[in-house]
Enzyme design. Structure first.
Site, PDB file in Angstrom:
ATOM      1  N   LEU A  12      -4.718  10.765  -0.359  1.00  0.00           N
ATOM      2  CA  LEU A  12      -3.743  11.155   0.494  1.00  0.00           C
ATOM      3  C   LEU A  12      -2.308  10.951   0.231  1.00  0.00           C
ATOM      4  O   LEU A  12      -1.185  11.641   0.308  1.00  0.00           O
ATOM      5  CB  LEU A  12      -4.000  10.864   1.968  1.00  0.00           C
ATOM      6  CG  LEU A  12      -5.324  11.556   2.733  1.00  0.00           C
ATOM      7  CD1 LEU A  12      -5.628  10.763   3.832  1.00  0.00           C
ATOM      8  CD2 LEU A  12      -4.851  12.928   2.991  1.00  0.00           C
TER       9      LEU A  12
ATOM     10  N   TYR B 244     -12.410  -1.375  10.185  1.00  0.00           N
ATOM     11  CA  TYR B 244     -11.695  -0.282   9.829  1.00  0.00           C
ATOM     12  C   TYR B 244     -11.478   0.320  11.065  1.00  0.00           C
ATOM     13  O   TYR B 244     -10.089   0.571  11.283  1.00  0.00           O
ATOM     14  CB  TYR B 244     -12.420   0.665   8.847  1.00  0.00           C
ATOM     15  CG  TYR B 244     -11.756   1.980   8.609  1.00  0.00           C
ATOM     16  CD1 TYR B 244     -10.556   1.861   7.642  1.00  0.00           C
ATOM     17  CD2 TYR B 244     -12.246   3.174   9.192  1.00  0.00           C
ATOM     18  CE1 TYR B 244      -9.989   3.237   7.396  1.00  0.00           C
ATOM     19  CE2 TYR B 244     -11.457   4.263   9.021  1.00  0.00           C
ATOM     20  CZ  TYR B 244     -10.227   4.365   7.963  1.00  0.00           C
ATOM     21  OH  TYR B 244      -9.774   5.422   7.661  1.00  0.00           O
TER      22      TYR B 244
ATOM     23  N   ASP C 146       2.104   1.499  -4.745  1.00  0.00           N
ATOM     24  CA  ASP C 146       0.595   1.120  -4.714  1.00  0.00           C
ATOM     25  C   ASP C 146       0.260  -0.071  -5.644  1.00  0.00           C
ATOM     26  O   ASP C 146       0.887  -0.067  -6.614  1.00  0.00           O
ATOM     27  CB  ASP C 146       0.008   2.527  -5.505  1.00  0.00           C
ATOM     28  CG  ASP C 146      -1.663   2.695  -5.206  1.00  0.00           C
ATOM     29  OD1 ASP C 146      -1.854   3.674  -4.311  1.00  0.00           O
ATOM     30  OD2 ASP C 146      -2.474   1.950  -5.753  1.00  0.00           O
TER      31      ASP C 146
ATOM     32  N   ASP D  70       3.014  -5.685  -2.495  1.00  0.00           N
ATOM     33  CA  ASP D  70       1.767  -5.841  -1.638  1.00  0.00           C
ATOM     34  C   ASP D  70       2.303  -5.595  -0.147  1.00  0.00           C
ATOM     35  O   ASP D  70       2.950  -6.700   0.270  1.00  0.00           O
ATOM     36  CB  ASP D  70       1.085  -7.269  -1.477  1.00  0.00           C
ATOM     37  CG  ASP D  70      -0.038  -7.556  -0.639  1.00  0.00           C
ATOM     38  OD1 ASP D  70      -0.448  -6.539   0.305  1.00  0.00           O
ATOM     39  OD2 ASP D  70      -0.530  -8.684  -0.660  1.00  0.00           O
TER      40      ASP D  70
ATOM     41  N   LYS E 134      -7.626   0.603  12.543  1.00  0.00           N
ATOM     42  CA  LYS E 134      -6.832   1.939  12.799  1.00  0.00           C
ATOM     43  C   LYS E 134      -6.631   2.297  14.441  1.00  0.00           C
ATOM     44  O   LYS E 134      -5.580   2.982  14.495  1.00  0.00           O
ATOM     45  CB  LYS E 134      -7.711   3.275  12.176  1.00  0.00           C
ATOM     46  CG  LYS E 134      -7.925   3.200  10.953  1.00  0.00           C
ATOM     47  CD  LYS E 134      -6.545   3.404  10.271  1.00  0.00           C
ATOM     48  CE  LYS E 134      -6.821   3.576   8.692  1.00  0.00           C
ATOM     49  NZ  LYS E 134      -5.373   3.743   8.027  1.00  0.00           N
TER      50      LYS E 134
ATOM     51  N   THR F 267     -11.028  11.660  -0.221  1.00  0.00           N
ATOM     52  CA  THR F 267     -10.326  10.473  -0.852  1.00  0.00           C
ATOM     53  C   THR F 267     -11.435   9.552  -1.310  1.00  0.00           C
ATOM     54  O   THR F 267     -12.548   9.662  -1.327  1.00  0.00           O
ATOM     55  CB  THR F 267      -9.318   9.659  -0.013  1.00  0.00           C
ATOM     56  OG1 THR F 267     -10.255   8.974   1.069  1.00  0.00           O
ATOM     57  CG2 THR F 267      -8.481  10.855   0.787  1.00  0.00           C
TER      58      THR F 267
ATOM     59  N   ASN G  76       0.459   4.188   4.527  1.00  0.00           N
ATOM     60  CA  ASN G  76      -0.733   5.183   4.245  1.00  0.00           C
ATOM     61  C   ASN G  76      -1.966   4.195   3.347  1.00  0.00           C
ATOM     62  O   ASN G  76      -3.123   4.351   3.363  1.00  0.00           O
ATOM     63  CB  ASN G  76      -0.403   6.370   3.212  1.00  0.00           C
ATOM     64  CG  ASN G  76      -1.751   6.678   2.787  1.00  0.00           C
ATOM     65  OD1 ASN G  76      -2.436   7.476   3.448  1.00  0.00           O
ATOM     66  ND2 ASN G  76      -2.048   6.451   1.432  1.00  0.00           N
TER      67      ASN G  76
END
Length: 317
Positions: free
Chosen positions: A26, A179, A45, A81, A183, A213, A108
């Site tokens: 994404l 997770y 990244d 990071d 989120k 992904t 993201n």
């Protein structure tokens, strides 16, 4: 010129956009879409493996930046990071040093370490919450400090933040307690940030995407597979990016503090936690009185959406 070949509107012309986790999936799709829309992009990244461990020596951020440059766009690379204070500060500084401004932050970055709760180690909990939730907070905090300073100096600010939540965070997901919790925290952080930062010219929204992904193509392989016979690939990550570009542009003026699901060609605004039914005794309840009261409330409230991966709910909830 076919519909597929038509040039995209350059609704982000001149904006400087930071995209974290932009080396693959994404994030890569978002970075490329912003560049096509006229933005200058900081591609962030770390290049880590799916579980957050050391990557195989690849430089995915540089690869995406090269794609942008090869197409005539402008891009800078960050391998910081974002879940560390120093890394997040350097990320914002990269945009300012390289392009002289920062207009949009797309949070993201993330990875998975899925386990059922009874098998979920503390380290796996901390690692996922750190990268997803702290990795949203710290870039947001440093970007917001810059925008506040700009606003207080009398310079006009039209900043945008797009956070990445998930259906797992909004509805829950079996086997993804770490997770899902992170989120859900991102969705709440979005609401707080929108309320606090609006006075400085900053709009903050979140998306809950469904796309193919590295994090989904194994866990949900059947649902995420591309259509064998061609046709519209509903799970392609590129389907989500137009909404992200829109929310990161001037075009979305006045839209803030909202969470949108994005999947294929569907965009859904999520309604979040709301008071569905209420009873008030106007005095302290006794425990024995509450069974009837609570069941009456539930009978008047909408049926909740099911948790991903859970058995269908029973009538008694």
């Amino acid at each position: 010129m076919s519909e597929q070949q038509a040039p995209e509107p350059r609704c982000a012309e001149g904006r400087v956009v930071v995209v974290t986790g932009a080396g693959r999936g994404l994030g890569r799709a978002h970075a490329l879409a912003f560049a096509r829309a006229g933005a200058r992009v900081v591609v962030n990244d770390l290049g880590v493996a799916l579980d957050g461990g050391a990557g195989p020596g690849e430089t995915p951020a540089e690869q995406v930046a090269a794609e942008i440059r090869d197409a005539g766009g402008e891009a800078a690379v960050s391998t910081d990071d974002v879940a560390s204070g120093e890394g997040a500060a350097r990320l914002v500084r990269t945009a300012l040093d390289r392009f002289g401004r920062l207009d949009t932050l797309v949070n993201n970055a993330g990875f998975l370490r899925d386990r059922m709760l009874v098998n979920l180690d503390e380290e796996d909990w901390d690692a996922v919450v750190r990268v997803h939730l702290k990795g949203h907070f710290l870039p947001l905090r440093h970007a917001a400090a810059h925008w506040r300073a700009e606003s207080k100096a009398g310079r006009a600010v039209a900043a945008r933040v797009v956070n990445t939540s998930s259906g797992a965070g909004l509805l829950g997901s079996v086997g993804q307690g770490n997770y899902a919790a992170a989120k859900a925290g991102i969705a709440a952080l979005t609401l707080v940030a929108a309320a606090e930062l609006g006075r400085y010219g900053v709009q903050v929204n979140a998306i809950a995407p469904a796309a193919r992904t590295r994090m989904t193509e194994r866990t949900f392989a059947a649902d995420m597979a591309a259509p064998a016979g061609g046709g519209f690939d509903a799970m392609a990550p590129e389907n989500v990016s137009p909404l992200v570009v829109y929310l990161g542009s001037d075009a979305c003026e006045g839209i803030t503090g909202r969470v949108f699901e994005a999947e294929g060609g569907r965009v859904t605004v999520m309604d979040g936690w709301r008071r569905a039914a209420r009873t008030d005794k106007a005095a302290r309840w006794e425990p024995g009185e509450l069974d009837g009261a609570v069941r009456g409330l539930l009978a008047r409230a909408p049926e909740p959406e099911p948790v991903y991966g859970a058995e269908p709910r029973t009538a008694g909830r």
